[in-house]
Design a protein around this motif. Sequence first.
Motif, PDB file in Angstrom:
ATOM      1  N   GLU A 264       0.853  -1.195   0.000  1.00 41.02           N
ATOM      2  CA  GLU A 264       0.000   0.000   0.000  1.00 41.02           C
ATOM      3  C   GLU A 264       0.884   1.240   0.000  1.00 41.02           C
ATOM      4  O   GLU A 264       1.979   1.231   0.565  1.00 41.02           O
ATOM      5  CB  GLU A 264      -0.927   0.022   1.216  1.00 41.02           C
ATOM      6  CG  GLU A 264      -1.785  -1.216   1.380  1.00 41.02           C
ATOM      7  CD  GLU A 264      -2.811  -1.431   0.282  1.00 41.02           C
ATOM      8  OE1 GLU A 264      -3.101  -0.464  -0.443  1.00 41.02           O
ATOM      9  OE2 GLU A 264      -3.319  -2.562   0.162  1.00 41.02           O
ATOM     10  N   TYR A 265       0.392   2.302  -0.626  1.00 44.10           N
ATOM     11  CA  TYR A 265       1.136   3.556  -0.715  1.00 44.10           C
ATOM     12  C   TYR A 265       0.408   4.650   0.062  1.00 44.10           C
ATOM     13  O   TYR A 265      -0.747   4.971  -0.218  1.00 44.10           O
ATOM     14  CB  TYR A 265       1.314   3.957  -2.183  1.00 44.10           C
ATOM     15  CG  TYR A 265       2.322   3.071  -2.885  1.00 44.10           C
ATOM     16  CD1 TYR A 265       3.668   3.412  -2.909  1.00 44.10           C
ATOM     17  CD2 TYR A 265       1.930   1.872  -3.461  1.00 44.10           C
ATOM     18  CE1 TYR A 265       4.597   2.585  -3.513  1.00 44.10           C
ATOM     19  CE2 TYR A 265       2.849   1.032  -4.062  1.00 44.10           C
ATOM     20  CZ  TYR A 265       4.189   1.390  -4.086  1.00 44.10           C
ATOM     21  OH  TYR A 265       5.106   0.563  -4.676  1.00 44.10           O
ATOM     22  N   THR A 266       1.100   5.208   1.054  1.00 51.76           N
ATOM     23  CA  THR A 266       0.541   6.281   1.860  1.00 51.76           C
ATOM     24  C   THR A 266       0.069   7.412   0.946  1.00 51.76           C
ATOM     25  O   THR A 266       0.764   7.752  -0.017  1.00 51.76           O
ATOM     26  CB  THR A 266       1.616   6.806   2.831  1.00 51.76           C
ATOM     27  OG1 THR A 266       2.191   5.698   3.527  1.00 51.76           O
ATOM     28  CG2 THR A 266       1.036   7.788   3.826  1.00 51.76           C
ATOM     29  N   THR A 332       2.121  -9.706   5.617  1.00 56.84           N
ATOM     30  CA  THR A 332       2.932  -8.502   5.823  1.00 56.84           C
ATOM     31  C   THR A 332       2.359  -7.353   4.999  1.00 56.84           C
ATOM     32  O   THR A 332       1.977  -7.528   3.843  1.00 56.84           O
ATOM     33  CB  THR A 332       4.387  -8.752   5.416  1.00 56.84           C
ATOM     34  OG1 THR A 332       4.928  -9.790   6.235  1.00 56.84           O
ATOM     35  CG2 THR A 332       5.235  -7.499   5.593  1.00 56.84           C
ATOM     36  N   LEU A 333       2.318  -6.187   5.606  1.00 57.23           N
ATOM     37  CA  LEU A 333       1.903  -4.963   4.917  1.00 57.23           C
ATOM     38  C   LEU A 333       3.135  -4.118   4.641  1.00 57.23           C
ATOM     39  O   LEU A 333       3.799  -3.657   5.570  1.00 57.23           O
ATOM     40  CB  LEU A 333       0.912  -4.180   5.772  1.00 57.23           C
ATOM     41  CG  LEU A 333       0.625  -2.731   5.342  1.00 57.23           C
ATOM     42  CD1 LEU A 333       0.032  -2.679   3.946  1.00 57.23           C
ATOM     43  CD2 LEU A 333      -0.290  -2.041   6.355  1.00 57.23           C
ATOM     44  N   TYR A 334       3.475  -3.951   3.364  1.00 58.69           N
ATOM     45  CA  TYR A 334       4.514  -2.999   2.982  1.00 58.69           C
ATOM     46  C   TYR A 334       3.831  -1.645   2.810  1.00 58.69           C
ATOM     47  O   TYR A 334       3.168  -1.389   1.811  1.00 58.69           O
ATOM     48  CB  TYR A 334       5.176  -3.395   1.668  1.00 58.69           C
ATOM     49  CG  TYR A 334       6.013  -4.651   1.705  1.00 58.69           C
ATOM     50  CD1 TYR A 334       6.607  -5.104   2.877  1.00 58.69           C
ATOM     51  CD2 TYR A 334       6.233  -5.385   0.547  1.00 58.69           C
ATOM     52  CE1 TYR A 334       7.379  -6.253   2.907  1.00 58.69           C
ATOM     53  CE2 TYR A 334       7.017  -6.535   0.558  1.00 58.69           C
ATOM     54  CZ  TYR A 334       7.582  -6.972   1.744  1.00 58.69           C
ATOM     55  OH  TYR A 334       8.351  -8.114   1.746  1.00 58.69           O
ATOM     56  N   GLN A 335       3.975  -0.781   3.808  1.00 55.59           N
ATOM     57  CA  GLN A 335       3.396   0.561   3.747  1.00 55.59           C
ATOM     58  C   GLN A 335       4.499   1.516   3.304  1.00 55.59           C
ATOM     59  O   GLN A 335       5.476   1.728   4.019  1.00 55.59           O
ATOM     60  CB  GLN A 335       2.845   0.977   5.104  1.00 55.59           C
ATOM     61  CG  GLN A 335       2.052   2.282   5.093  1.00 55.59           C
ATOM     62  CD  GLN A 335       0.684   2.142   4.433  1.00 55.59           C
ATOM     63  OE1 GLN A 335      -0.013   1.154   4.644  1.00 55.59           O
ATOM     64  NE2 GLN A 335       0.301   3.116   3.637  1.00 55.59           N
ATOM     65  N   VAL A 336       4.343   2.096   2.117  1.00 54.41           N
ATOM     66  CA  VAL A 336       5.445   2.807   1.483  1.00 54.41           C
ATOM     67  C   VAL A 336       5.189   4.313   1.441  1.00 54.41           C
ATOM     68  O   VAL A 336       4.144   4.761   0.967  1.00 54.41           O
ATOM     69  CB  VAL A 336       5.680   2.286   0.050  1.00 54.41           C
ATOM     70  CG1 VAL A 336       6.998   2.827  -0.500  1.00 54.41           C
ATOM     71  CG2 VAL A 336       5.680   0.758   0.016  1.00 54.41           C
ATOM     72  N   GLY A 337       6.164   5.091   1.915  1.00 52.04           N
ATOM     73  CA  GLY A 337       6.134   6.539   1.788  1.00 52.04           C
ATOM     74  C   GLY A 337       5.526   7.261   2.975  1.00 52.04           C
ATOM     75  O   GLY A 337       4.573   6.779   3.576  1.00 52.04           O
TER      76      GLY A 337
END
Length: 648
Positions: A264-266, A332-337
Amino acid sequence: MFPKLLSVVLLALVASASSLTITPHVRHEYRRSIPSGWNAVHRASPTAVLPLRIGLVQPGLEELEKHLLDVSQPESPNYGQHWSAGRVAETFRPSKQSVDTVREWLHSEGIDASRVKLSKSGGWIEATVSVQEAESLLKTHYSVYEHESTGTQHVACGSEYHLPEHVSKHVELVTPTLHFDVKLKREPVEELEKRVSKPGTAKTIGQPGHGVVVPKTTGRINIKSIFQELSQCDQFITPNCLRALYKYVYVPLVPNKNSYAIVEYTPQAYLASDLDLFFKNFSSSQIGQRPNLVSIDGGVVQTDQTGFEYNGESNLDLQFGMALVGKKQPVTLYQVGDIPQGASFNNLLDALDGSYCTFEGGDDPLQDGIYPDPLPGGYKGGPDCGTVKPANVISTSYGYNEADLTPAYTARQCAEYAKLGLMGVTVLYSSGDNGVAGNGALCLNPDGSQTNDGKIFNPSFPGTCPFVTSVGATQVNPGAKVTDPESACMQVIYSGGGFSNYFAMPDYQKSAVKNYLTKFPPSFAPNLWNATGTSRAFPDISANGANYVVAVNGNFSRVFGTSASTPVVGALLTSINDARIAIGKRPIGFINPTIYSAKFAGAWNDVTSGTNPGCGTPGFAATPGWDPVTGLGTPNFAKLLVQWLLLP
């Protein structure tokens, strides 16, 4: 003695000149038109400073696909023998000759060595130059561009730039030059030019409306009406509907040895209360369960901005992804930015593979998130480079229009997906929600521009990269049973699909696509799509993308999109990895050569009805076998599991 001395000097000058390689400039990279919505304001100030980044060609890239197929083709003796990250980095490190050639060129053009530095990995050279010097080096012109709807500004070349022929052979791309896949924060032009060498704000693909693939909703629904799930799958898709559709029944055996990540992208973010509301109705044992957060470049699960446009994507991905793999399998949640700046796909890839941070020029301060973030409230930590071990399966429900980006930019990123495949990672991307059109229903014009009244099909990226698996969308037809054949999704959204304008067709899909083009040749004029028969075709596979029941902000909404299809496929593939790992085998990695092979021909539910309209046409049609609407079809988990367990 004077004539004799003069002759010695002349001979020395001739000898010195003969040691230099002088070649004419050649066009190195170009774009046919400025991206839609951007207009030139004026020429950039000649004294403004540019951090010119020169990405060096990496040896062995021509062998990259061969290496990947060697570990991915089911008939290969090395199937599943994935490479370590260290081996990947060392194999593709640029040569000393490339470094020396670029340094010598810059020196010959008057750029002092004190202004030139080589990255630690040897992947790129950065030269601090003025706009005037950059224009001389690249035989181009820099301008300040402004976006007509947002007012954001960007410094770039207009159409092309050049390099000496002998230098061009050693360079992949130069930035900042032609790339417009980022928007700068609005500020006075004079301030922009002063700050051009400082971190810019990346195009935040997580911002509402910025992604090619964003879920759509028809509004709230009454959960009380969903009491017999399987009898209503044509109206309400729930986890049990998906299990029934794809014969998906599995309990993890070694979940702690396996991994599944959703990106997901902030500022896109899930709400914990929505997870529990969903689990309460559809997976009660998971109430209170949360994804394992991995923050990349200051990524946060923000709760200040809420509503479907901020929570719909992440809630959808995690609710269904987690429910399908079950309580035992961590997600896992890759939360980017961070919030002020956001991030790009490159920021994610940097974190997954440290060598990518500098690969072929590294990230562009005018395109990608650059950290530490100097903006108020920005993430002050350093960039995440190689800080995250890639999960076995990575699902991403975001994307660009292929035409938004230059061929060089997409090629650099596509090569990284191949490297992840070499390391045993399965990378999934949504194919798009506008049929043969692109984001915002934009289509191409003959000059390469994108408009709503364009007529030429507009494929998406990264789905057109041959080294990712592109996922399209299907539906349970209105009034049909869950046991009836699905069709291509034609409610609210249309499955993205077609043919790339940038990438050649990979060997693994040549037979399937040839079969389609021979037996079911599209009737469109060849100037409306890439009709050469030699370009990458997408999607590869599909899954249901209509009528998902998703908890958003305390209520249930009906949601549509290939952004729903993708995490569903990711969940199924994660379970297959679990079964392989449990018997001592390796993860499935890059799956495309396998899924197109004859062994897997009967493991897909062929979708033969529906189309993907766009650009004023009915789009392509779903047909027997592979088609550019639903790919090979939807998964039959039971059959896929057997076939993958039989492989080494």
